[in-house]
Design an enzyme around this catalytic site. Structure first.
Site, PDB file in Angstrom:
ATOM      1  N   THR A 207      -6.733   0.028  -9.850  1.00  0.00           N
ATOM      2  CA  THR A 207      -7.617  -0.937 -10.591  1.00  0.00           C
ATOM      3  C   THR A 207      -8.719  -0.920  -9.781  1.00  0.00           C
ATOM      4  O   THR A 207      -9.997  -1.196 -10.365  1.00  0.00           O
ATOM      5  CB  THR A 207      -6.947  -2.498 -10.706  1.00  0.00           C
ATOM      6  N   ASP A 260       6.099   6.180  -1.068  1.00  0.00           N
ATOM      7  CA  ASP A 260       5.942   5.069  -1.688  1.00  0.00           C
ATOM      8  C   ASP A 260       7.414   4.501  -2.013  1.00  0.00           C
ATOM      9  O   ASP A 260       7.597   4.937  -3.298  1.00  0.00           O
ATOM     10  CB  ASP A 260       5.198   5.357  -2.962  1.00  0.00           C
TER      11      ASP A 260
END
Length: 500
Positions: A207, A260
């Site tokens: 984002t 991750d």
């Protein structure tokens, strides 16, 4: 003493010091065994990886150079007198060794590790060792302890507003840029939503990367707070406002490692949201065959971990498990994703319908945190704010309030089309491979690089017609992306892969 020189070298958040091979003050070979030094002066110090310089035009024998990151942390002016010493190894690294050997770390032990990481006392290799040790196994209590340690290592924002809402998608779905639509919708309704975002770790855009096409995201805490009070929302990079700073250090190492795990993911997301002062949070977990989460059972386990840690932190969580079978929207990469976002906000007829629908669904769930909104009425209220233009007007105010982007980003001019091997219908799109092509093309560091998806699952295509278009700005990136696409384009037509 040596003279400090600021060197205009961006070492990507790693502190690096430079000594001349012909240093007059120290025998540089004495430092090579440790590989790191501590630079001290005027009561300040910084730990840094040591590099040696052969060229006297770059660094003199009576100077020590610091990279941009190291010079910023030390905070002394160019030309200051400093000393170089052997660093004291962080005692907390013994805990990392214990974790690698299978130990369970207590909250205070995790806090010690995170304090040293946030204080830049760990090298990238040591941080990688911690990440891999944690990736092997973490208990639920360790995840909670890690999250609290990451919150405590930075500043925590306090708001005189309630509730303070937010949303976060765990990622793994290219083009899923719903936050940039959700934030102006929710802010237009009047709920405060201070959206802080990370830059991409393993995806073609985060984002913050995409918002930076439209506006400055390196916003100060003071400006961020003012924006939330004036406009009710913002879209900023969390790393600039020192919220959970250890997370930004960890992310810089996670990115090249592509590490991750769900435990690190939960700690990263919830530490940032709690530090930003959020009280109510919607978490989006997309599930699909090539998404980050690939089964309903895995999604439920992740949801329960979010809920447990969130409850312990005092957060009100609503976890949405959504469809992650294919990319969202048409654009993949910052410029192309910003194009899709603005098309939805401007209610253009060619705006991606799936991006609009997902954003309205998530915005509706956030709006239902407002006691004044009836249960089940959130999505309709979100559509009203979007279709009536209030969301676009709010987004324009957010962009104006954050200021212009640091540089103009243009769509990549090197273009290659990946075509269908035969007549048929697109049967599947591999999110991982599509994201990989976009990253090889240069995204997100090159904001104009990426993929323009021309067909989605269920859409017809004829042999030789393009299914997606690669955009790049540099020849090397362009060649890498084309070669990877040739090995398997990531789009299946009646079960067969598209060709490059």
């Amino acid at each position: 003493m040596l003279t400090l020189r600021h060197l205009a070298i961006d070492t990507l958040r790693e502190n690096v010091a430079f000594l001349s091979r012909r240093c007059t003050r120290y025998r540089v070979d004495d430092f090579l065994g440790m590989g790191r030094v501590e630079v001290r002066g005027q009561g300040r110090s910084v730990l840094a990886v040591l590099n040696l310089v052969e060229d006297p035009a770059i660094l003199g024998p009576d100077e020590v150079g610091l990279s941009l990151a190291a010079a910023h942390q030390l905070g002394l002016p160019d030309g200051a007198a400093v000393e170089v010493e052997h660093p004291t190894p962080p005692a907390s690294f013994d805990l990392v060794r214990a974790k690698a050997a299978g130990a369970t770390l207590a909250p205070d032990e995790l806090a010690a590790v995170i304090r040293d990481i946030a204080g830049q006392r760990y090298s990238k290799i040591e941080i990688a060792a911690f990440l891999i040790a944690c990736a092997a196994f973490m208990t639920t209590e360790e995840v909670l302890g890690l999250t609290r340690a990451m919150i405590d290592a930075g500043r925590r924002l306090e708001w005189d507003l309630a509730p303070v809402v937010d949303k976060h998608c765990i990622g793994g779905i290219p083009g899923n840029r719903t936050s940039m639509i959700v934030v102006p919708i929710v802010a237009a309704h009047g709920l405060p939503i201070p959206k802080t975002s990370s830059r991409a770790i393993t995806s073609p855009a985060g984002t913050a990367d995409t918002m930076e096409v439209l506006a400055n995201v390196d916003v100060s805490v003071e400006r961020m707070q003012a924006l939330v009070r004036e406009v009710k929302g913002c879209l900023v990079w969390g790393g600039h406002v020192n919220l959970s700073p250890a997370d930004d250090v960890l992310i810089a190492v996670e990115r090249p490692l592509s590490v991750d795990t769900r435990e690190q993911l939960v700690a990263s997301i919830l530490s940032k949201k709690a530090a930003a002062g959020s009280s109510h949070l919607v978490i989006d977990i997309p599930v699909g065959p090539t998404a980050k989460v690939r089964s309903a059972n895995e999604a439920v386990r992740l949801r329960k971990l979010f809920e447990y840690v969130g409850d312990q932190l005092g957060l009100v969580l609503d976890v949405a498990i959504t469809d992650g079978a294919q990319p969202v929207g048409r654009g993949i990469g910052p410029v192309l994703e910003a194009r899709d976002v603005m098309a939805v906000l401007r209610r253009r007829p060619d705006a991606p319908a799936d991006l609009r629908a997902r954003a309205l669904h998530l915005a509706g769930r956030i709006l239902e945190f407002d006691p004044a909104v009836r249960g089940g009425a959130g999505a309709a209220r979100a559509a009203e704010l979007l279709d009536g233009g209030a969301a676009l007007a709010t987004m324009e105010r957010i962009i104006a309030g954050q200021g212009p982007p640091p540089a103009r980003a243009a769509l990549g001019t090197l273009v290659h089309e990946v075509t269908a091997p035969k007549d048929g219908v697109v049967s599947a799109i591999d999110c991982y491979r599509i994201a990989r092509v976009a990253r090889l093309a240069g995204a997100p560091l090159d904001k104009g690089a990426g993929i323009d998806l021309l067909r989605k699952v269920g859409e017809p295509v004829r042999r030789g017609e393009p299914v997606y278009r690669i955009h790049a700005n540099t020849g090397a990136d362009f060649a890498f992306a084309k070669a990877y696409a040739e090995a398997g384009g990531g789009v299946l037509v009646n079960g067969e892969g598209a060709r490059a």
